[in-house]
Design a protein around this motif. Structure first.
Motif, PDB file in Angstrom:
ATOM      1  N   UNK A 157       4.773  -2.869  10.998  1.00 49.21           N
ATOM      2  CA  UNK A 157       5.092  -1.443  11.127  1.00 49.21           C
ATOM      3  C   UNK A 157       5.124  -0.810   9.749  1.00 49.21           C
ATOM      4  N   UNK A 158       5.052   0.521   9.705  1.00 51.12           N
ATOM      5  CA  UNK A 158       5.110   1.250   8.442  1.00 51.12           C
ATOM      6  C   UNK A 158       5.835   2.560   8.682  1.00 51.12           C
ATOM      7  N   UNK A 159       6.410   3.156   7.612  1.00 51.35           N
ATOM      8  CA  UNK A 159       7.121   4.428   7.778  1.00 51.35           C
ATOM      9  C   UNK A 159       6.163   5.541   8.196  1.00 51.35           C
ATOM     10  N   UNK A 160       6.637   6.448   9.011  1.00 45.47           N
ATOM     11  CA  UNK A 160       5.836   7.582   9.465  1.00 45.47           C
ATOM     12  C   UNK A 160       5.313   8.394   8.292  1.00 45.47           C
ATOM     13  N   UNK A 161       6.050   8.415   7.174  1.00 53.94           N
ATOM     14  CA  UNK A 161       5.652   9.197   5.999  1.00 53.94           C
ATOM     15  C   UNK A 161       4.318   8.734   5.414  1.00 53.94           C
ATOM     16  N   UNK A 167      -4.032  10.467  12.832  1.00 58.89           N
ATOM     17  CA  UNK A 167      -3.700   9.162  13.399  1.00 58.89           C
ATOM     18  C   UNK A 167      -2.718   9.290  14.555  1.00 58.89           C
ATOM     19  N   UNK A 168      -2.838   8.357  15.501  1.00 58.31           N
ATOM     20  CA  UNK A 168      -1.857   8.227  16.574  1.00 58.31           C
ATOM     21  C   UNK A 168      -1.070   6.941  16.350  1.00 58.31           C
ATOM     22  N   UNK A 169       0.233   7.043  16.456  1.00 63.14           N
ATOM     23  CA  UNK A 169       1.092   5.883  16.197  1.00 63.14           C
ATOM     24  C   UNK A 169       2.183   5.795  17.270  1.00 63.14           C
ATOM     25  N   UNK A 170       2.722   4.601  17.410  1.00 63.47           N
ATOM     26  CA  UNK A 170       3.809   4.367  18.365  1.00 63.47           C
ATOM     27  C   UNK A 170       5.097   4.107  17.601  1.00 63.47           C
ATOM     28  N   UNK A 220      11.311  10.923   7.763  1.00 57.22           N
ATOM     29  CA  UNK A 220      10.102  10.209   8.189  1.00 57.22           C
ATOM     30  C   UNK A 220      10.057   8.790   7.637  1.00 57.22           C
ATOM     31  N   UNK A 221      10.759   8.544   6.524  1.00 57.13           N
ATOM     32  CA  UNK A 221      10.835   7.190   5.961  1.00 57.13           C
ATOM     33  C   UNK A 221      11.642   6.261   6.852  1.00 57.13           C
ATOM     34  N   UNK A 222      12.432   6.823   7.734  1.00 54.62           N
ATOM     35  CA  UNK A 222      13.330   6.026   8.590  1.00 54.62           C
ATOM     36  C   UNK A 222      12.741   5.789   9.976  1.00 54.62           C
ATOM     37  N   UNK A 223      11.537   6.329  10.215  1.00 56.91           N
ATOM     38  CA  UNK A 223      10.852   6.135  11.499  1.00 56.91           C
ATOM     39  C   UNK A 223       9.710   5.142  11.271  1.00 56.91           C
TER      40      UNK A 223
END
Length: 229
Positions: A157-161, A167-170, A220-223
């Motif tokens: 996984x990676x941060x949303x930021x 891109x589409x992400x889960x 966003x860093x926490x998602x």
């Protein structure tokens, strides 16, 4: 294109270019020739700054203004093309006579790749014929992730930021303190949601279940998310 063919084309273009310089002062002519020779040595997409750096690395003293003026001159004579790709500063590419290509642009690292696909060209010409339209030029730009950037994204996984627009992400997990968790809950964002990143300039704007959400960079860093193919 073979190395021999490329060298032949470059020598021919140098000869053509010199013909345009006949009326210029000797000093101006010499400088333009040096810039031109360095420019056509590569088929990369170069900014004026990058070309100036290459000239300096070869021991050629030249100002950025001289390089910018030279590139404009090359474009006017048909030896170069100025390109502006979404989200990047202008770059210049070597224009070969009679050739056409389109571009793949990586929104993560900025890499630009050229491609030519005959069936695509045929389809575009057929569309023009059906509409009674005479095509003179066209440009196709495909934005996405290059092989190298895709490989780097194969982490759990990676941060949303860090996600690029388009891109589409889960959503895999939501982290942070109670306050951060509360803010995410108030947005209605939950684990398992699929997000489409619309923009990441300033707040991250995403589409979730048909609703736009603006999420600050810190939050966003926490998602943590994973790409959706």
């Amino acid at each position: 294109m073979s190395k021999e063919t490329q060298e032949y084309i470059h020598e021919k273009e140098k000869k053509d270019f010199r013909r345009f310089l006949k009326e210029l002062p000797v000093d101006k002519k010499k400088l333009l020739l040096k810039i031109f020779e360095t420019f056509i040595e590569t088929d990369e997409h170069l900014s004026a700054e990058k070309l100036a750096d290459r000239l300096k690395a070869k021991g050629i003293s030249v100002s950025l203004k001289d390089v910018e003026e030279a590139l404009k001159f090359f474009c006017c004579l048909g030896f170069a093309q100025r390109k502006e790709f979404m989200g990047t500063p202008p770059v210049f590419e070597h224009r070969h006579l009679g050739e056409h290509h389109d571009h793949l642009i990586c929104t993560s690292c900025g890499k630009i790749e050229e491609f030519y696909f005959p069936k695509l060209e045929e389809t575009q010409n057929e569309i023009a014929r059906q509409y009674g339209f005479k095509p003179l030029d066209h440009r196709l730009e495909i934005y996405g992730l290059c092989r190298e950037c895709q490989a780097r994204r194969k982490r759990p996984s990676l941060p949303l930021a860090l996600v690029s627009p388009g891109e589409k992400v889960k959503v895999e997990r939501l982290t942070g303190c109670g306050k951060a968790q509360g803010r995410l809950a108030s947005m209605g964002l939950i684990e398992g949601d699929v997000l489409e990143v619309i923009n990441n300039c300033g707040p991250i704007v995403v589409n979730v279940r048909g609703t736009r959400l603006a999420i600050g960079q810190g939050l966003a860093q926490k998602i943590f998310v994973t790409p959706v193919d």
